[in-house]
Write a protein that holds these residues in place. Structure first.
Motif, PDB file in Angstrom:
ATOM      1  N   HIS A  60     -98.633 -23.375   7.170  1.00  0.00           N
ATOM      2  CA  HIS A  60     -99.909 -22.693   7.424  1.00  0.00           C
ATOM      3  C   HIS A  60    -100.868 -23.665   8.120  1.00  0.00           C
ATOM      4  O   HIS A  60    -100.970 -24.833   7.726  1.00  0.00           O
ATOM      5  N   PRO A  61    -101.580 -23.221   9.146  1.00  0.00           N
ATOM      6  CA  PRO A  61    -102.463 -24.137   9.892  1.00  0.00           C
ATOM      7  C   PRO A  61    -103.550 -24.780   9.036  1.00  0.00           C
ATOM      8  O   PRO A  61    -103.986 -25.895   9.336  1.00  0.00           O
ATOM      9  N   ALA A  62    -104.001 -24.123   7.962  1.00  0.00           N
ATOM     10  CA  ALA A  62    -105.020 -24.733   7.104  1.00  0.00           C
ATOM     11  C   ALA A  62    -104.474 -26.004   6.466  1.00  0.00           C
ATOM     12  O   ALA A  62    -105.168 -27.027   6.393  1.00  0.00           O
ATOM     13  N   PHE A  63    -103.223 -25.942   6.019  1.00  0.00           N
ATOM     14  CA  PHE A  63    -102.621 -27.143   5.423  1.00  0.00           C
ATOM     15  C   PHE A  63    -102.368 -28.200   6.478  1.00  0.00           C
ATOM     16  O   PHE A  63    -102.609 -29.400   6.250  1.00  0.00           O
ATOM     17  N   GLN A  64    -101.885 -27.802   7.628  1.00  0.00           N
ATOM     18  CA  GLN A  64    -101.579 -28.784   8.670  1.00  0.00           C
ATOM     19  C   GLN A  64    -102.839 -29.483   9.172  1.00  0.00           C
ATOM     20  O   GLN A  64    -102.815 -30.679   9.467  1.00  0.00           O
ATOM     21  N   LYS A  65    -103.939 -28.756   9.260  1.00  0.00           N
ATOM     22  CA  LYS A  65    -105.194 -29.403   9.653  1.00  0.00           C
ATOM     23  C   LYS A  65    -105.609 -30.443   8.606  1.00  0.00           C
ATOM     24  O   LYS A  65    -106.042 -31.551   8.932  1.00  0.00           O
ATOM     25  N   LYS A  66    -105.438 -30.094   7.344  1.00  0.00           N
ATOM     26  CA  LYS A  66    -105.819 -31.013   6.272  1.00  0.00           C
ATOM     27  C   LYS A  66    -104.922 -32.240   6.251  1.00  0.00           C
ATOM     28  O   LYS A  66    -105.395 -33.381   6.168  1.00  0.00           O
ATOM     29  N   VAL A  67    -103.605 -32.039   6.330  1.00  0.00           N
ATOM     30  CA  VAL A  67    -102.675 -33.148   6.204  1.00  0.00           C
ATOM     31  C   VAL A  67    -102.748 -34.085   7.410  1.00  0.00           C
ATOM     32  O   VAL A  67    -102.426 -35.269   7.323  1.00  0.00           O
ATOM     33  N   ASN A  68    -103.198 -33.554   8.547  1.00  0.00           N
ATOM     34  CA  ASN A  68    -103.335 -34.377   9.749  1.00  0.00           C
ATOM     35  C   ASN A  68    -104.735 -34.958   9.919  1.00  0.00           C
ATOM     36  O   ASN A  68    -105.007 -35.629  10.920  1.00  0.00           O
ATOM     37  N   GLY A  69    -105.616 -34.716   8.949  1.00  0.00           N
ATOM     38  CA  GLY A  69    -106.974 -35.245   9.030  1.00  0.00           C
ATOM     39  C   GLY A  69    -107.742 -34.703  10.220  1.00  0.00           C
ATOM     40  O   GLY A  69    -108.495 -35.427  10.888  1.00  0.00           O
ATOM     41  N   TYR A  70    -107.588 -33.417  10.482  1.00  0.00           N
ATOM     42  CA  TYR A  70    -108.196 -32.782  11.661  1.00  0.00           C
ATOM     43  C   TYR A  70    -109.719 -32.850  11.607  1.00  0.00           C
ATOM     44  O   TYR A  70    -110.336 -32.577  10.579  1.00  0.00           O
ATOM     45  N   ASN A  71    -110.331 -33.239  12.721  1.00  0.00           N
ATOM     46  CA  ASN A  71    -111.791 -33.269  12.844  1.00  0.00           C
ATOM     47  C   ASN A  71    -112.264 -32.014  13.549  1.00  0.00           C
ATOM     48  O   ASN A  71    -111.915 -31.774  14.719  1.00  0.00           O
ATOM     49  N   TYR A  72    -113.042 -31.209  12.861  1.00  0.00           N
ATOM     50  CA  TYR A  72    -113.506 -29.956  13.428  1.00  0.00           C
ATOM     51  C   TYR A  72    -114.569 -30.216  14.486  1.00  0.00           C
ATOM     52  O   TYR A  72    -115.448 -31.084  14.332  1.00  0.00           O
ATOM     53  N   ALA A  73    -114.520 -29.432  15.568  1.00  0.00           N
ATOM     54  CA  ALA A  73    -115.437 -29.629  16.693  1.00  0.00           C
ATOM     55  C   ALA A  73    -116.840 -29.140  16.386  1.00  0.00           C
ATOM     56  O   ALA A  73    -117.810 -29.601  16.986  1.00  0.00           O
ATOM     57  N   SER A  74    -116.975 -28.214  15.452  1.00  0.00           N
ATOM     58  CA  SER A  74    -118.295 -27.658  15.140  1.00  0.00           C
ATOM     59  C   SER A  74    -118.305 -27.141  13.721  1.00  0.00           C
ATOM     60  O   SER A  74    -117.249 -26.941  13.101  1.00  0.00           O
ATOM     61  N   LEU A  75    -119.502 -26.887  13.197  1.00  0.00           N
ATOM     62  CA  LEU A  75    -119.619 -26.307  11.865  1.00  0.00           C
ATOM     63  C   LEU A  75    -119.039 -24.913  11.829  1.00  0.00           C
ATOM     64  O   LEU A  75    -118.471 -24.481  10.821  1.00  0.00           O
ATOM     65  N   ALA A  76    -119.161 -24.195  12.941  1.00  0.00           N
ATOM     66  CA  ALA A  76    -118.607 -22.843  13.000  1.00  0.00           C
ATOM     67  C   ALA A  76    -117.096 -22.872  12.876  1.00  0.00           C
ATOM     68  O   ALA A  76    -116.491 -22.066  12.153  1.00  0.00           O
TER      69      ALA A  76
END
Length: 714
Positions: A60-76
């Motif tokens: 699931h992309p939510a887990f992959q973003k977390k495990v990869n330390g993804y930096n979100y581009a915006s608060l939205a």
């Protein structure tokens, strides 16, 4: 189209960087071994399917973003992904790939392998989410078309027949899981325990998993203890036959009579060997490791940890399953009694084994109640129970005898009075004032004696060490207590046993209760604060311990300081009764009189009420399957609150190390001692969630952990 599975991680880079495919392979290999080796009738192939399914939701992309330390581009953008995601629930969306008759078993394996299905403290169990979050199914299937194919490709790699699964089918599957979980009855789930234990094992060893599996679940080779040359008249238990066909054992004998050999010889299967203190566990582990050739002999201590955000996260540290012999404290088995996280895994691992409860007399109040409930649980799990002690109140002995099934089920061993007389070895002196200690030490050092000075608290031991450094600067001395790094404790115990214990000249060891049980040391003289009588007798066992033709019938002095003032962690009435039972003015403590003295101090059992926390009572379970009690139950029930600290100088090493490398850096500490300082210290959110203490390394090396404040330059 072949999917690139190397991009789908199960563990972050800082935790090993395993791909989901690798982790799934490791858990599948492990569960196949566990399902065959546990004393339970599992369907091995279906268990393997559960292992393959259990973490598919990590795609699931939510887990992959977390495990990869993804930096979100915006608060939205961050807000779009700001929902509670439980990967194991997303995994169950792939149930439609499997035959419907397998669904219920697969749910039992997968749905709660991280969270209780209901009443989870974080409110992220499936029934919690279903009640509190109307969009949880939508969130767990978010972006379904873009990630489901990774999961389906992993299934194909394991030769699981696949087909397209529509989002409608996935939603229906998750709704089925909710309905199934809502219908759960009281009991415990072996399937949940199976998957959890396999997952824990594979997560611990990662790429080394396959190599570790080869030595699991071996019956230990105890031929060393059964060899004829282990029999000797000086060790009377060595001459007593252990082949009695009764399942259980109760043996009462003085230190040095050969209890360890006797208890081990009574075992026929895998062994759990419990002892009360870390020092005694370390010593026993070393002894067994030297004499038992099996590869998988394990050591486990540390009972609980404190989680971030000031919440008590009482998790009995889950012992990895399958060892030939595991040396541990009973607190590591307490999950079975209180239903805390992982209790099903512990029950599976223990089922049908031999369990040794050594030095059982050392437990009091809540811990004693816990041990009695553990014994009852072990009997339900078809274990053979072997209890050894140097001293035990008759009321406790009789209760345990009855629980174990009485004389038809229990092999009772006690030594005759004339044999006990050969264990008389201590002349007892009472000290009215602490100021007398220095004069006693002066005389002892003039006579070239090795002296053991024992205090009931770490603070008093540290204060005495500072004072006596000044009073006797030329006398070799060391300080040992529980508040050292685990790795340093091992070295300190080695220094104590191999250096100070063997010195031919005067020396001084200042210690706490850590020396009471199982440390193989023999000093010439002891000075000790008064403790409960059973504990005192154990302490005395560190003086004149060596038993040979030259030492039998010889006596050495022990001095006991009269209790006064604040006597925590003990009760004044117990200490006063104990002090009154002691001989004085150098009279010899008679081994044959100890039982009578113990019974005078403990005329009845001081049992504490823990029934409200028990998961099994009056012949039935009081907890639902796939649930566990909230974290904190064990701490509340036993009034034990244990935290972990590390030194600030170890912070970076702790963050970057594996779980095995972190353990030697950890310093256990009672939470009450830490509580008024904890808000001053950083708490790491990895490993045992340690608090970081800014103590100077050189000061720590001399005194052990001291709770110092950060420097303030304002």
């Amino acid at each position: 189209m072949m999917m690139d599975l190397n991009t789908i991680l199960a563990k972050s880079i800082s935790h090993g960087g395993l791909t989901l495919l690798e982790h799934t392979q490791q858990v599948a290999e492990t569960i196949a071994v566990f399902a065959q080796k546990y004393a339970f009738d599992f369907d091995v192939e279906l268990a393997r399917k559960g292992a393959i399914l259990h973490d598919l939701g990590k795609a699931h992309p939510a887990f992959q973003k977390k495990v990869n330390g993804y930096n979100y581009a915006s608060l939205a953008e961050k807000g779009k992904w700001d929902f509670a995601h439980r990967h194991e629930l997303s995994s169950l969306a792939f149930l439609p790939v499997f035959p419907e008759e397998e669904w219920d078993t697969l749910i039992d394996l997968v749905v709660a392998h991280h969270k209780s299905i209901e009443n989870d403290p974080s409110e992220r169990g499936i029934l919690d989410l279903d009640q509190n979050d109307r969009e949880w199914i939508e969130n767990h299937l978010y972006d379904w078309e873009n990630w489901k194919d990774y999961a389906l490709e992993i299934l194909r790699r394991f030769d699981i027949p696949t087909r397209e699964v529509s989002i409608t089918e996935a939603e229906q599957a998750l709704n089925y899981v909710v309905t199934y979980c809502e219908g759960k009855k009281n009991g415990w789930s072996p399937l949940r325990g199976l998957l959890k234990s396999a997952d824990h094992f594979a997560s611990a060893f990662m790429r080394k998993t396959q190599a570790q599996l080869t030595s699991l679940f071996e019956v230990p080779d105890l031929s060393y203890y059964r060899a004829p040359n282990r029999q000797h008249d000086l060790y009377p238990l060595s001459k007593i036959c252990t082949d009695d066909r009764r399942r259980h054992t109760l043996v009462v004998a003085p230190t040095g009579a050969g209890k360890t050999d006797f208890l081990l010889k009574r075992c026929t299967g895998r062994i759990f060997y419990t002892l009360p203190f870390q020092a005694s566990i370390n010593a026993m582990f070393t002894r067994i490791k030297e004499n038992v050739p099996n590869k998988d002999i394990r050591l486990l201590h540390a009972t609980s940890k404190i989680v971030a955000k000031n919440k008590l996260d009482e998790q009995v540290l889950q012992p990895l399953s399958g060892s030939a012999i595991k040396v541990l404290t009973p607190h590591q088995l307490a999950a079975m009694v209180f239903g805390t996280s992982g209790f099903e895994s512990v029950m599976l691992d223990v089922q049908g084994t031999d369990v040794i409860l050594d030095e059982i007399h050392t437990y009091s109040d809540f811990s004693r109640s816990m041990v009695i409930e553990i014994v009852k649980t072990l009997l339900r799990l078809n274990c053979r129970v072997h209890i050894g002690t140097a001293t035990m109140p008759s009321v406790l002995y009789n209760e345990l005898l009855e629980i174990l099934g009485g004389i038809t089920q229990v092999y009772e061993v006690k030594l005759e009075d004339k044999v006990l007389d050969s264990f008389n070895r201590h002349q007892v002196y009472k000290i009215e004032k602490v100021e007398e200690v220095v004069d006693i030490l002066k005389k002892a050092f003039l006579e070239n004696e090795k002296v053991l000075l024992v205090y009931n608290t770490i603070k008093k031991a540290q204060e005495a060490y500072i004072q006596l450094q000044k009073a006797f600067p030329n006398i070799p001395k060391m300080l040992i207590h529980s508040r050292f790094r685990r790795g340093d404790r091992v070295e300190l115990e080695k220094t104590l046993t191999e250096d100070f214990n063997t010195k031919k000249e005067a020396c001084l060891v200042i210690a706490t209760q850590v020396v009471e049980v199982s440390l193989d040391i023999s000093f010439d003289r002891m000075i000790t604060q008064c403790a409960p009588l059973d504990g005192l007798i154990q302490r005395f066992g560190r003086v004149n311990r060596i038993r040979n033709e030259q030492t039998v019938g010889k006596y050495k002095p022990v001095h006991v300081i009269q209790p006064s003032g604040n006597v925590l962690p003990y009760k004044m009435e117990v200490l006063q009764a104990s002090f009154e039972q002691l001989p004085e003015e150098g009279d010899v403590l008679q081994e044959r009189s100890i039982q009578e003295k113990i019974d005078a101090v403990y005329p009845e059992l001081d049992m504490k009420e823990i029934d409200i926390h028990l998961i099994y009572k009056e012949g039935k379970y009081r907890i639902k399957e796939l649930q566990n009690h909230k974290k904190g139950v064990l701490v509340e029930a036993l009034e034990i609150e244990s935290a972990t600290c590390i030194l600030e100088s170890d912070r970076d090493a702790y963050l970057s190390s594996s779980w095995e490398e972190r353990i030697p850096l950890e310093i256990p500490i009672n939470y009450k001692s830490l509580s008024r300082h904890k808000n001053k210290y950083e708490q790491l959110e990895v490993g045992a969630y340690p608090f970081v203490v800014p103590q100077e390394l050189e000061e720590y090396k001399e005194f052990g952990l001291q709770l110092v404040d950060h420097d303030n330059f304002l």
